[in-house]
Write an enzyme that holds these catalytic residues in place. Structure first.
Site, PDB file in Angstrom:
ATOM      1  N   ARG A  40       0.738  -1.331  -8.699  1.00  0.00           N
ATOM      2  CA  ARG A  40      -0.345  -2.049  -8.022  1.00  0.00           C
ATOM      3  C   ARG A  40      -1.666  -1.375  -8.365  1.00  0.00           C
ATOM      4  O   ARG A  40      -1.871  -0.204  -8.044  1.00  0.00           O
ATOM      5  CB  ARG A  40      -0.097  -2.026  -6.513  1.00  0.00           C
ATOM      6  CG  ARG A  40      -1.035  -2.901  -5.693  1.00  0.00           C
ATOM      7  CD  ARG A  40      -0.549  -2.966  -4.242  1.00  0.00           C
ATOM      8  NE  ARG A  40      -1.343  -3.877  -3.458  1.00  0.00           N
ATOM      9  CZ  ARG A  40      -2.392  -3.516  -2.711  1.00  0.00           C
ATOM     10  NH1 ARG A  40      -2.745  -2.243  -2.657  1.00  0.00           N
ATOM     11  NH2 ARG A  40      -3.066  -4.414  -2.021  1.00  0.00           N
ATOM     12  N   SER A 109       5.015 -12.282  -1.468  1.00  0.00           N
ATOM     13  CA  SER A 109       4.731 -11.804  -0.110  1.00  0.00           C
ATOM     14  C   SER A 109       4.719 -12.993   0.845  1.00  0.00           C
ATOM     15  O   SER A 109       4.113 -14.024   0.547  1.00  0.00           O
ATOM     16  CB  SER A 109       3.361 -11.120  -0.059  1.00  0.00           C
ATOM     17  OG  SER A 109       3.340  -9.985  -0.891  1.00  0.00           O
ATOM     18  N   LYS A 138      -3.436  -1.456   2.997  1.00  0.00           N
ATOM     19  CA  LYS A 138      -3.718  -2.895   2.966  1.00  0.00           C
ATOM     20  C   LYS A 138      -4.049  -3.382   4.365  1.00  0.00           C
ATOM     21  O   LYS A 138      -3.392  -3.015   5.327  1.00  0.00           O
ATOM     22  CB  LYS A 138      -2.501  -3.645   2.408  1.00  0.00           C
ATOM     23  CG  LYS A 138      -2.815  -5.059   1.953  1.00  0.00           C
ATOM     24  CD  LYS A 138      -1.630  -5.643   1.217  1.00  0.00           C
ATOM     25  CE  LYS A 138      -1.963  -7.021   0.687  1.00  0.00           C
ATOM     26  NZ  LYS A 138      -0.819  -7.649   0.022  1.00  0.00           N
TER      27      LYS A 138
END
Length: 207
Positions: A40, A109, A138
């Protein structure tokens, strides 16, 4: 497709780490029991992302661990990654599936039952669902365990719990039919990634 072991799913965070340090952490985590790695990189240039992805692919291939690229389909295709993971605001799952083909892994997700059902319909191989606990990596709303169970019951593909998970709170997921846990800080910020990975895996397996 080969059945994937999602039990300990590492999402990387390279912040304040050199490439060498970053790769060392990932390697140690694999040696400790990590079964999937997701790269990521939200604040990296395409060129830099490509370079680190290439190095990470070499490492994960050495240990036969699937490498998933977060969001960036172009990077995933360029390095022949094992799969792609997309969120609800990224490229639609059905388009991603068409572009990567049937043999690559597609993760989506989903924090809502409707999104999970849609993801499966559009070709997802697994769902990442959460956040289970507040997380620094996040900004996401938390979902409770009873709703997580609803999401799991609504689909026929594996569900991996994400968000704020650590060795101290995994036991709270007992009784939930999860196929894995996804962690960031619990491994990436650990002083001993190998030991932390072993402990996290042990905690998950004892649920």
């Amino acid at each position: 497709m080969v059945e994937i072991d999602y039990s300990l799913y590492l999402v990387t965070n390279r912040k304040n780490k050199s490439k060498e340090e970053f790769l060392k952490i990932v390697e140690e985590s694999i040696l400790g029991g990590v079964t999937v790695v997701q790269l990521r990189e939200k604040e990296t240039s395409t060129g830099e992302f490509y370079k680190i992805a290439l190095k990470l692919k070499k490492l994960t291939s050495k240990y036969n661990i699937p490498l998933i690229i977060n969001d960036r389909l172009d990077i995933a295709l360029a390095i022949d990654a094992d799969g792609v993971h997309v969120g609800q605001s990224d490229m639609p799952a059905n388009i991603v599936r068409n572009m990567i083909g049937k043999d690559k892994i597609l993760g989506v997700s989903a924090a809502k039952v409707s999104d999970a059902i849609e993801a499966e319909k559009n070709g997802a191989d697994y769902i990442g669902s959460g956040a289970i606990f507040p997380t620094q990596t996040k900004n996401a709303n938390c979902i409770n365990l009873s709703y997580l169970k609803e999401i799991i019951d609504s689909v026929n593909i594996p569900v991996v719990a994400i968000g704020g998970l650590s060795q101290e709170n995994i036991s709270s997921l007992s009784g939930v039919n999860l196929k894995g846990i996804s962690v960031v800080s619990a491994i990436m910020d650990s002083e001993n990634p190998k030991k932390s990975s072993k402990n996290l895996k042990k905690e998950f397996e004892s649920l």
